[in-house]
Design an enzyme around this catalytic site. Structure first.
Site, mmCIF file in Angstrom:
data_model
loop_
_atom_site.group_PDB
_atom_site.id
_atom_site.type_symbol
_atom_site.label_atom_id
_atom_site.label_comp_id
_atom_site.label_asym_id
_atom_site.label_seq_id
_atom_site.Cartn_x
_atom_site.Cartn_y
_atom_site.Cartn_z
ATOM 1 N N ASP A 38 0.822 -1.209 0.000
ATOM 2 C CA ASP A 38 0.000 0.000 0.000
ATOM 3 C C ASP A 38 0.855 1.257 0.000
ATOM 4 O OD1 ASP A 38 -2.339 -1.227 -0.146
ATOM 5 O OD2 ASP A 38 -2.910 -0.966 1.953
ATOM 6 N N GLU A 40 -5.280 12.198 -15.156
ATOM 7 C CA GLU A 40 -5.441 10.838 -14.643
ATOM 8 C C GLU A 40 -5.545 10.766 -13.110
ATOM 9 O OE1 GLU A 40 -2.354 8.019 -15.624
ATOM 10 O OE2 GLU A 40 -3.551 6.371 -14.832
ATOM 11 N N ASP A 96 2.945 8.734 -17.685
ATOM 12 C CA ASP A 96 2.383 7.682 -18.534
ATOM 13 C C ASP A 96 3.461 6.608 -18.696
ATOM 14 O OD1 ASP A 96 0.600 6.384 -20.374
ATOM 15 O OD2 ASP A 96 1.888 7.117 -21.989
HETATM 16 N N1 LIG Z 1 -5.208 -3.760 -19.188
HETATM 17 C C1 LIG Z 1 -4.827 -2.697 -19.873
HETATM 18 N N2 LIG Z 1 -4.949 -2.662 -21.212
HETATM 19 C C2 LIG Z 1 -4.544 -1.600 -21.908
HETATM 20 N N3 LIG Z 1 -3.987 -0.493 -21.359
HETATM 21 C C3 LIG Z 1 -3.850 -0.478 -20.039
HETATM 22 C C4 LIG Z 1 -4.242 -1.562 -19.219
HETATM 23 N N4 LIG Z 1 -3.964 -1.246 -17.948
HETATM 24 C C5 LIG Z 1 -3.428 -0.017 -17.975
HETATM 25 N N5 LIG Z 1 -3.368 0.450 -19.219
HETATM 26 C C6 LIG Z 1 -2.916 1.759 -19.676
HETATM 27 O O1 LIG Z 1 -1.706 1.603 -20.394
HETATM 28 C C7 LIG Z 1 -0.938 2.745 -20.144
HETATM 29 C C8 LIG Z 1 0.513 2.476 -20.454
HETATM 30 O O2 LIG Z 1 0.597 2.138 -21.799
HETATM 31 P P1 LIG Z 1 1.818 1.320 -22.396
HETATM 32 O O3 LIG Z 1 1.471 -0.116 -22.303
HETATM 33 O O4 LIG Z 1 1.864 1.810 -23.797
HETATM 34 O O5 LIG Z 1 2.998 1.672 -21.591
HETATM 35 C C9 LIG Z 1 -1.191 3.040 -18.700
HETATM 36 O O6 LIG Z 1 -0.934 4.381 -18.445
HETATM 37 P P2 LIG Z 1 -0.371 4.810 -17.005
HETATM 38 O O7 LIG Z 1 0.953 4.200 -16.845
HETATM 39 O O8 LIG Z 1 -0.365 6.287 -17.130
HETATM 40 O O9 LIG Z 1 -1.368 4.323 -16.003
HETATM 41 C C10 LIG Z 1 -2.651 2.672 -18.509
HETATM 42 O O10 LIG Z 1 -3.529 3.773 -18.632
HETATM 43 MG MG LIG Z 2 -1.082 6.524 -19.159
HETATM 44 MG MG LIG Z 3 -2.475 4.729 -14.580
HETATM 45 MG MG LIG Z 4 -0.357 7.812 -15.828
#
Ligand SMILES: Nc1ncnc2c1ncn2[C@@H]1O[C@H](COP(=O)(O)O)[C@@H](OP(=O)(O)O)[C@H]1O
Ligand SMILES: [Mg+2]
Ligand SMILES: [Mg+2]
Ligand SMILES: [Mg+2]
Length: 414
Positions: free
Chosen positions: A99, A134, A200
């Site tokens: 956590d 976000e 991201d």
């Molecule tokens: N099960 C899922 N399928 C597709 N995208 C997902 C996912 N879980 C999280 N993500 C999204 O994928 C983003 C990262 O993309 P990538 O795979 O291109 O690195 C994450 O952004 P965050 O890291 O900002 O949360 C999140 O929003």
């Molecule tokens: Mg993202």
């Molecule tokens: Mg996220």
């Molecule tokens: Mg993010």
């Protein structure tokens, strides 16, 4: 018209402005209408673009500081996190098992979000401020988060002070919480909305790999500018023989404004590297490199591999986190990006808005798996047909055909 900008006009000449002139003087771009009448249009988002570049660059500096302070308790937790498992929240985005560790990761993203909000509000004081972002402050308002919130507030204040351009009283913890929560707008098709992913590629960030600060502006539902600050992305191409490149500097800032092309500069502020991109290299599919998520959970690797096979792509997939994929594609490191989330996952606009304009202004095409353009006007979610595909104009018809065939094969094998 979109805001003050003409749309659906083909740029026929757009003389390359001298480095950073986008910030200091308006660029004029010539457009050809169907009747060949040539108009000169004054681009209208320069002030916003300058503010977005500053906000994303400072947030990147903050994130790098968070990563390099090896003695900080926050970093000690991160080291533990790097070795720990990662689970999924109900929305399937990553969270860490501990956590406190989760608080540290979401706290860092919230810290970046607070700083971006602060800079945008200071740089554009006369504009109404709406932000779709976000993060929120829920975790940081818990009793157990006091220590983290204080550290975060200190780091935001230190970054503002080190920049030196704002003479403001030190922000309190409440100021920081409020700044984070100003990202609660729902967006939509009316007016202007900033769209922010403060970190991201969270999993890449935790691993020490690729992550970006992604900031875009929507005007009447269309993306009109986008900035990707990529602290860990090499300035040289990440494909081919890049390991042999003499330039091993990292830290790229990509930026694009509607009708004005895509640019890249070094994030460190010394501007040792700059680039202007107006057409993705028209490679044949066999020569193309393709990008996809590092995380299998975010995109079906077996599906993209079947599509790549149909296209005759010879190079292995380049798997990296975050919208750094869009940035790398815009400068021609590769030619294709495919993303096929598993059924039930809903894409959010902050994961694609900035990347989308960075690629399209460089001459690329971004669509869903059925060939429809992405619609950023519907609030925080993108309603998509199955997945997202990105490539240059020449390859798109072949890619769409291969995607269709592979999806049909996939559904008939179920
Ligand atoms: N099960 C899922 N399928 C597709 N995208 C997902 C996912 N879980 C999280 N993500 C999204 O994928 C983003 C990262 O993309 P990538 O795979 O291109 O690195 C994450 O952004 P965050 O890291 O900002 O949360 C999140 O929003
Ligand atoms: Mg993202
Ligand atoms: Mg996220
Ligand atoms: Mg993010």
């Amino acid at each position: 018209m979109t805001g003050n900008c003409l749309k659906i006009l083909t740029p026929i000449s757009s003389s390359r402005p001298p480095l950073f002139s986008l910030l200091s003087k308006p660029t004029k771009t010539q457009f050809k209408t169907s009747s060949s009448f040539v108009l000169s249009v004054k681009m209208s988002y320069h002030k916003e673009l300058a503010a977005a570049k500053k906000a994303a660059s400072l947030a990147a500096q903050l994130c790098q500081a968070l990563n390099s302070c090896s003695l900080s308790p926050l970093c000690k937790v991160q080291k533990v996190l790097l070795q720990s498992d990662v689970q999924s929240k109900s929305d399937k985005s990553p969270v860490t098992v501990a956590d406190y560790g989760m608080l540290v990761v979401s706290g860092r993203a919230a810290c970046s979000q607070a700083l971006v909000t602060f800079v945008l509000e200071r740089e554009l004081p006369s504009e109404p401020f709406s932000l779709v972002a976000e993060e929120d402050s829920t975790d940081l308002r818990n009793d157990g988060a006091t220590d983290t919130l204080e550290r975060i507030t200190k780091l935001v204040n230190e970054t503002i002070t080190s920049d030196g351009s704002y003479s403001v009283p030190t922000l309190s913890t409440e100021d920081v919480l409020k700044a984070i929560d100003s990202g609660k707008s729902e967006g939509g098709s009316a007016g202007r909305h900033w769209v922010l992913d403060p970190i991201d590629g969270t999993k890449g960030f935790v691993r020490g790999d690729q992550y970006v600060i992604a900031l875009a502006l929507l005007d009447e539902g269309k993306v009109v500018l986008g900035v990707l600050a990529c602290p860990n992305l090499p300035l040289a191409s990440i494909c081919g023989d890049y390991h042999k490149s003499s330039n091993n500097e990292v830290g790229c800032l990509f930026y694009a404004e509607v009708g004005a092309g895509t640019y890249m500069q070094s994030l460190n502020g010394f501007f040792t590297c700059e680039g202007w991109y107006k057409s993705l290299p028209l490679k044949n599919s066999e020569e193309a490199s393709f990008f996809e998520s590092y995380e299998k959970a975010h995109s079906q690797h077996d599906l993209s591999s079947s599509i790549a096979k149909k296209l005759g792509v010879k190079a292995p997939p380049v798997r990296i986190d975050s919208q750094a994929k869009y940035g790398a594609l815009s400068r021609g490191d590769g030619a294709i990006y495919m993303r096929f989330p598993r059924e039930g996952y809903r894409e959010k606009i902050w994961d694609h808005a900035a990347g989308c304009i960075v690629v399209t202004e460089a001459g690329g095409v971004v669509s869903d798996a059925a060939g429809n353009p992405l619609d950023f006007s519907k609030g925080k979610y993108l309603d998509l047909n199955v997945g997202i595909i990105v490539t240059n104009q020449k390859l798109m018809p072949k890619l769409l055909k291969a995607v269709k065939e592979s999806l049909e094969e996939q559904s008939s094998s179920l």
